[in-house]
Design a protein around this motif. Structure first.
Motif, short mmCIF file in Angstrom:
data_model
loop_
_atom_site.label_atom_id
_atom_site.label_comp_id
_atom_site.label_asym_id
_atom_site.label_seq_id
_atom_site.Cartn_x
_atom_site.Cartn_y
_atom_site.Cartn_z
N VAL A 1 -18.79 -14.93 -9.11
CA VAL A 1 -18.21 -13.98 -8.48
C VAL A 1 -18.67 -13.34 -6.89
N SER A 2 -18.03 -14.05 -6.12
CA SER A 2 -18.78 -13.35 -4.80
C SER A 2 -17.38 -12.86 -3.96
N LEU A 3 -17.90 -12.32 -2.87
CA LEU A 3 -16.42 -12.31 -1.51
C LEU A 3 -16.88 -13.25 -0.34
N ILE A 4 -16.02 -13.34 -0.06
CA ILE A 4 -15.18 -14.26 1.23
C ILE A 4 -14.55 -14.06 1.89
N HIS A 5 -14.96 -14.83 2.72
CA HIS A 5 -13.73 -13.68 4.65
C HIS A 5 -12.30 -14.87 4.61
N ILE A 6 -11.63 -14.59 4.34
CA ILE A 6 -10.35 -15.26 5.14
C ILE A 6 -9.37 -15.25 6.07
N PRO A 7 -9.00 -15.36 6.60
CA PRO A 7 -8.21 -15.44 7.90
C PRO A 7 -7.57 -14.23 8.19
N SER A 8 -7.38 -13.04 8.45
CA SER A 8 -6.04 -11.95 8.29
C SER A 8 -4.70 -13.40 8.69
N GLU A 9 -3.05 -12.49 8.02
CA GLU A 9 -2.41 -12.41 8.47
C GLU A 9 -0.96 -11.43 8.67
N ARG A 10 -0.51 -11.93 9.90
CA ARG A 10 0.38 -10.24 10.01
C ARG A 10 1.30 -11.22 10.67
N PRO A 11 3.03 -10.50 10.65
CA PRO A 11 3.97 -10.51 10.86
C PRO A 11 4.10 -9.35 12.74
N LEU A 12 4.30 -10.40 13.64
CA LEU A 12 4.49 -9.68 14.51
C LEU A 12 5.97 -10.05 15.84
N THR A 13 6.51 -8.77 15.17
CA THR A 13 7.68 -8.63 15.80
C THR A 13 7.86 -8.89 17.33
N LEU A 14 8.85 -9.73 18.41
CA LEU A 14 8.72 -9.49 19.72
C LEU A 14 10.52 -9.35 19.68
N TYR A 15 10.02 -7.85 20.75
CA TYR A 15 11.34 -6.94 20.98
C TYR A 15 11.41 -7.44 22.51
N LEU A 16 12.31 -8.28 23.06
CA LEU A 16 12.16 -8.69 24.63
C LEU A 16 13.76 -7.28 25.22
N ASP A 17 13.63 -6.62 26.27
CA ASP A 17 14.26 -5.57 26.50
C ASP A 17 14.96 -4.91 25.06
N LYS A 18 14.30 -4.96 24.66
CA LYS A 18 14.54 -3.97 23.00
C LYS A 18 15.88 -5.06 22.01
N ARG A 19 15.46 -5.92 22.34
CA ARG A 19 16.49 -6.65 21.92
C ARG A 19 15.72 -7.78 20.93
N GLU A 20 15.72 -7.83 19.42
CA GLU A 20 15.06 -8.73 18.58
C GLU A 20 14.74 -9.38 18.69
N LEU A 21 13.23 -10.88 19.25
CA LEU A 21 13.72 -12.47 19.42
C LEU A 21 12.81 -12.99 18.12
N VAL A 22 12.05 -12.97 18.10
CA VAL A 22 11.52 -13.12 17.08
C VAL A 22 10.30 -12.46 16.04
N THR A 23 9.38 -13.00 15.45
CA THR A 23 8.55 -12.24 14.66
C THR A 23 7.95 -13.46 14.25
N LEU A 24 6.77 -13.91 15.02
CA LEU A 24 5.67 -15.04 14.59
C LEU A 24 4.17 -14.23 13.71
N MET A 25 4.26 -15.33 12.83
CA MET A 25 2.78 -15.20 12.27
C MET A 25 1.76 -14.94 12.70
N THR A 26 0.77 -13.90 12.74
CA THR A 26 -0.50 -14.24 13.84
C THR A 26 -2.04 -13.57 13.32
N MET A 27 -3.23 -14.19 13.31
CA MET A 27 -3.63 -13.13 13.09
C MET A 27 -4.33 -11.99 14.37
N GLY A 28 -3.79 -12.00 14.84
CA GLY A 28 -3.42 -10.83 15.96
C GLY A 28 -4.81 -10.45 17.14
#
Length: 272
Positions: free
Chosen positions: A26-53
């Motif tokens: 057993v050991s500790l390893i690193h994996i990339p972060s992954e989180r949603p980033l929802t883009l609002y354009l002029d208060k309109r929900e446009l798309v959710t991008l999955m990104t490391m950030g």
């Protein structure tokens, strides 16, 4: 040039998890972060991008640029990322005309980390004009491949990510970023170019991922005449690049590459 008001959001790019190997160790390893980033354009929900950030503000700007939803960086008033709610709010000066119509049609793509594009993107290919008198030397290709090989990357630490980079015509590194999807990485660089007023006409773009039609179109929209990939291309990616005068170099590894479109722009070393 008027620069938008930008937040400076930060997010861990990797996390530690426990792993057991084939011997029960057993050991500790690193994996990339992954989180949603929802883009609002002029208060309109446009798309959710999955990104490391890594570059969330630039990612949002580059996404809007490459989807042709915003025509100039000066049209953007602010880009504010809030990781507490996994959202980015983009405010423009005058709104986006016909946004309902322009975002109604979506095309499902093979792109990892994104998956859809707005359908009108393909309609604008014929209007893209790339610089005609551009060349890339064999030694510049080798220099780029070597710089990427020696770059300290999340991929080496944790795997599971794609990298993209922007180079000068002489092979000097300007930007390098990684994300869980190559489309996010190219959009982030497109955003940085817009925000910093960098022209693509004398630049070279490198990606670890395959060169699909969407990747080729995005490169063209950034005004870049050369796309390099460690991987290959697709039929439509090849056809679009050939039509608009872009040079695709694939299978770039060590001192090997394949120039698939407009090879006359590649200056080979003199053969002894």
């Amino acid at each position: 040039m008027t620069i938008p008001l930008l937040s400076s959001a930060v997010s861990p790019l990797v996390i530690e998890v426990t792993a057991m190997d084939e011997r029960g160790r057993v050991s500790l390893i690193h994996i990339p972060s992954e989180r949603p980033l929802t883009l609002y354009l002029d208060k309109r929900e446009l798309v959710t991008l999955m990104t490391m950030g890594g570059w969330p503000e630039a990612l949002a700007v580059g996404y809007l640029r490459n989807q042709r939803l915003v025509r100039s960086v000066e049209d953007i008033v602010s880009v504010q990322v809030d990781w507490e709610v996994d959202a980015v709010a983009v405010t423009t000066r005058g709104g986006v005309p016909d946004i309902e119509e322009r975002t109604a049609k979506r095309i499902v793509t093979t792109g990892c980390g994104q998956g859809t594009v707005f359908g009108g993107l393909m309609d604008e290919v014929e209007s893209i004009v790339l610089p005609a008198n551009t060349q890339i030397s064999q030694q510049t290709v080798y220099r780029i491949v070597d710089l990427i090989r020696t770059q300290q990357t999340i991929y080496k630490q944790a795997g599971s990510v794609h990298g993209c980079a922007l180079f000068t015509s002489q092979g000097e590194l300007l930007y390098f970023t990684e994300d869980i999807g190559r489309h996010n990485a190219v959009d982030a660089i497109a955003g940085r170019m817009w925000l910093e007023g960098v022209d693509g006409g004398d630049k070279i773009f490198y990606t670890t991922g395959r060169l699909t039609s969407e990747m080729v179109i995005k490169g063209a929209q950034m005004g870049i005449p050369f796309l390099l990939s460690r991987s290959g291309t697709t039929q439509m990616g090849h056809a679009v690049a050939d039509r608009i005068g872009m040079t695709l170099l694939t299978r770039c590894s060590g001192q090997h590459f394949l120039a698939l479109t407009h090879p006359d722009k590649v200056i080979l070393d003199a053969q002894s």
